[in-house]
Design an enzyme around this catalytic site. Structure first.
Site, PDB file in Angstrom:
ATOM      1  N   GLU A 160     -33.190 -25.452 -38.317  1.00 57.55           N
ATOM      2  CA  GLU A 160     -31.893 -24.834 -38.644  1.00 57.55           C
ATOM      3  C   GLU A 160     -31.162 -25.753 -39.589  1.00 57.55           C
ATOM      4  O   GLU A 160     -31.107 -26.955 -39.372  1.00 57.55           O
ATOM      5  CB  GLU A 160     -30.981 -24.714 -37.405  1.00 57.55           C
ATOM      6  CG  GLU A 160     -31.190 -23.532 -36.546  1.00 57.55           C
ATOM      7  CD  GLU A 160     -30.228 -23.524 -35.351  1.00 57.55           C
ATOM      8  OE1 GLU A 160     -29.157 -24.163 -35.419  1.00 57.55           O
ATOM      9  OE2 GLU A 160     -30.577 -22.882 -34.354  1.00 57.55           O
ATOM     10  N   GLU A 174     -22.530 -13.431 -37.075  1.00 59.20           N
ATOM     11  CA  GLU A 174     -22.723 -12.880 -35.729  1.00 59.20           C
ATOM     12  C   GLU A 174     -21.404 -12.920 -34.965  1.00 59.20           C
ATOM     13  O   GLU A 174     -20.899 -13.999 -34.681  1.00 59.20           O
ATOM     14  CB  GLU A 174     -23.795 -13.703 -34.991  1.00 59.20           C
ATOM     15  CG  GLU A 174     -25.170 -13.596 -35.621  1.00 59.20           C
ATOM     16  CD  GLU A 174     -26.137 -14.660 -35.106  1.00 59.20           C
ATOM     17  OE1 GLU A 174     -26.577 -14.554 -33.956  1.00 59.20           O
ATOM     18  OE2 GLU A 174     -26.431 -15.607 -35.852  1.00 59.20           O
ATOM     19  N   LYS A 216     -20.579 -14.904 -31.290  1.00 62.07           N
ATOM     20  CA  LYS A 216     -20.730 -16.341 -31.101  1.00 62.07           C
ATOM     21  C   LYS A 216     -19.348 -16.979 -31.001  1.00 62.07           C
ATOM     22  O   LYS A 216     -18.349 -16.411 -31.446  1.00 62.07           O
ATOM     23  CB  LYS A 216     -21.480 -16.969 -32.286  1.00 62.07           C
ATOM     24  CG  LYS A 216     -22.895 -16.438 -32.455  1.00 62.07           C
ATOM     25  CD  LYS A 216     -23.743 -17.380 -33.261  1.00 62.07           C
ATOM     26  CE  LYS A 216     -24.109 -18.586 -32.436  1.00 62.07           C
ATOM     27  NZ  LYS A 216     -25.098 -19.451 -33.073  1.00 62.07           N
ATOM     28  N   GLU A 230     -18.569 -20.697 -36.164  1.00 62.27           N
ATOM     29  CA  GLU A 230     -19.868 -20.252 -35.659  1.00 62.27           C
ATOM     30  C   GLU A 230     -20.209 -18.813 -36.070  1.00 62.27           C
ATOM     31  O   GLU A 230     -21.370 -18.432 -36.113  1.00 62.27           O
ATOM     32  CB  GLU A 230     -19.889 -20.328 -34.132  1.00 62.27           C
ATOM     33  CG  GLU A 230     -20.005 -21.739 -33.605  1.00 62.27           C
ATOM     34  CD  GLU A 230     -21.360 -22.347 -33.921  1.00 62.27           C
ATOM     35  OE1 GLU A 230     -22.360 -21.661 -33.714  1.00 62.27           O
ATOM     36  OE2 GLU A 230     -21.385 -23.488 -34.391  1.00 62.27           O
TER      37      GLU A 230
END
Ligand SMILES: *[C@@H]1O[C@H](CO)[C@@H](O)[C@H](O)[C@H]1NC(C)=O
Ligand SMILES: *[C@@H]1O[C@H](CO)[C@@H](O)[C@H](O)[C@H]1NC(C)=O
Ligand SMILES: *[C@@H]1O[C@H](CO)[C@@H](O)[C@H](O)[C@H]1NC(C)=O
Length: 494
Positions: free
Chosen positions: A283, A355, A358, A366
């Site tokens: 990541e 997203e 999150k 995030e």
């Protein structure tokens, strides 16, 4: 005195170390997280991946619908055995076998699963499982062997960068004491034995948020012109990600020697004590907006935490710069690091989508790591096909003037336009070898259509993805019509 001489100096054998072997190419993929209630259906996601030229994805589970949708697309997939399933996989080989049958064998080879991540950031997110991690990895591998899938499918575990307790300078890199010998050492031996790789979640973005006064933004974005020097090795780092990777390599190396391991040709250390296991980036990414909780990295849970702090670096421009740097870096084949110039490296950009489930709220950074909004609109421009974005070539400030001067002379003698750095010309100032060399190297690089090999000069030059400004001059990025045939790799041979 940096007056450019417009002829080629014959260097004889004085510069034998100029010849760098190019790294094997790695692959750049995307992490496909699905913590959102507004995400696209999987069939549309697969179309989007295909259209965008994304050929590798990392999943955070082994969802059968997603794996089904990825079947027969040619897209490579890393699946994950979630932390919740880890204890069972460690305790019971038949549980690991059942997991592999259901989540890997049932889909392979139609779906090109090439890796199993056993857990995610276990030392951070599931500390109680720390001691079960390597046994779980071993049981998953044994299951793959049983099913004859162990050649095609490698087992690893993404670790948070906090697994290192020291990372600057990179040569001081070492793993946390509590996990180094009991967990990391057997893990590295396992990875070596099984032909796998270490996977780390590495975020220059978070390092920069922690210490914006100590770290320059350009360096965090991967494009520092001056670079930062490791005082012990003398290596110059233009990219914080490289420094993080080299810290990891040094940590691996140190672990070997501190554990008293000699190179028998079969430990995780190669000849000369260098780790043979490669470090891949499971990541990395950069948020395009949002705020964060102070002192918290991922998944802030927030009980009694102070008010969210602004994250000024979380901008679309910065996210675009960093993620394009990652993409270009891997696509150009330039995946080696200053300490390990020969290594290949796979990178998964976090993440495919913003997203919305999150973090702690709509404004949490995030939620803003996506390359795409959930409606398929790009958050900013990027290109996985390669070659469409501008880049520049600059001289490495850490290289001795004599070497830079020799390379500068070579570039000017082989097609670079060096007229602007003559005395009285607009870019003569600052009159330093490194400034003049950057002009010459960049001209040479642009004229060779930004071929990676044309920005090497025996390690004296680096590609950057930010337009450099030197004194009053910005380096140009347009590709000239005129072509020269020489590549700077030929430079080493003269
Ligand atoms: C997209 O799909 C087409 C048709 O299946 C295929 O030929 C092409 O290689 C795919 N592109 C990528 C980037 O996977
Ligand atoms: C290393 O491998 C060789 C052959 O594969 C083997 O003979 C030797 O015993 C191994 N050494 C160690 C220390 O495991
Ligand atoms: C997609 O979503 C983003 C963010 O909400 C918005 O700015 C953009 O206009 C949307 N695009 C389309 C085509 O609806």
């Amino acid at each position: 005195m940096a007056l450019t001489r417009l002829f080629v100096v014959l260097l004889g054998t004085a510069l034998p170390l100029l010849f760098f072997s190019p790294a094997d190419a790695g692959e750049v993929g995307v992490s496909y997280g699905r913590l959102g209630n507004d995400l696209l259906d999987t069939a549309s996601v697969v179309k989007l991946l295909n259209k965008s030229g994304i050929t590798t994805v990392r999943l955070y589970d082994a969802n059968p619908t997603v794996l089904g949708a990825l079947a027969n697309t040619g897209i490579k997939v890393m699946v994950m055995l979630p932390n919740d399933d880890l204890a069972a996989a460690a305790a019971d080989p038949s549980s690991a076998l059942r997991w592999v049958l259901r989540n890997v064998a049932a889909h392979y080879p139609a779906t090109r699963i090439h890796g199993v991540a056993v857990g995610n950031e276990v030392f951070e997110e599931a500390r109680s499982l720390t001691w079960q991690l390597v046994p779980a990895m071993a049981n998953v591998h044994t299951a793959l062997v049983k099913l004859r899938l162990d050649e095609a499918v490698k087992v690893s575990t993404p670790i948070a960068f906090t697994a290192l307790e020291a990372s600057w300078p990179p040569s001081a890199g070492r793993f946390r004491r509590d996990i180094a010998r009991p967990v990391m050492k057997p893990m590295l031996d396992f990875l070596e034995r099984t032909g796998s790789y270490l996977t780390i979640n590495a975020y220059p973005f978070f390092a920069y948020l922690e210490q914006p006064d100590k770290i320059s933004l350009d360096y965090a974005l991967g494009s520092s012109m001056t670079g930062v020097r490791d005082p012990v090795t003398g290596l110059v780092y233009h990219s914080l990600l490289d420094a993080q990777l080299d810290a990891t390599y040094f940590a691996m190396e140190k672990l070997g020697s501190s554990a008293g391991v000699r190179d028998e040709g079969n430990s995780s250390l190669g000849r000369g004590g260098r780790p043979r296991v490669r470090a891949y980036v499971s990541e990395s990414g950069w948020a395009s907006r949002g705020r964060r909780r102070p002192g918290r990295r991922l998944e802030a849970d927030g009980d009694g935490a102070p008010a969210p702090a602004p994250a000024a670096a979380a901008t679309i421009a910065n996210a675009k710069a960093y993620n394009n740097y990652l993409i270009n870096r891997v696509l150009s084949g330039d995946t080696g690091t200053p300490y390990r110039p020969d290594v290949d490296m796979d990178v998964y950009i976090f993440a495919l989508f913003n997203e919305n489930q999150k973090g702690w709220g709509a404004d949490d950074i995030e939620r803003h790591f996506g390359l795409f909004y959930p409606n398929q609109t790009k958050v900013y421009e990027f290109d996985f096909h390669g070659g469409a974005l501008p880049s520049w070539c600059v001289a490495n400030a850490g290289v001795r003037d004599a070497r830079l001067q020799a390379a500068l002379d070579y570039a000017c003698g082989h097609g670079a336009d060096c007229s602007d750095i003559q005395p009285g010309a607009p870019c003569f100032e600052p009159n330093t070898v490194v400034a003049h060399a950057s002009h010459a190297f960049n001209s040479y690089y642009q004229r060779n259509h930004r071929a990676k090999a044309a920005c090497n000069f025996g390690g004296a030059a680096s590609v950057v993805c930010h337009q450099p400004k030197i004194g009053n001059c910005v380096l140009p990025s347009k590709a000239w019509i005129q072509e020269t045939t020489a590549k700077s790799e030929g430079y080493a041979a003269i």
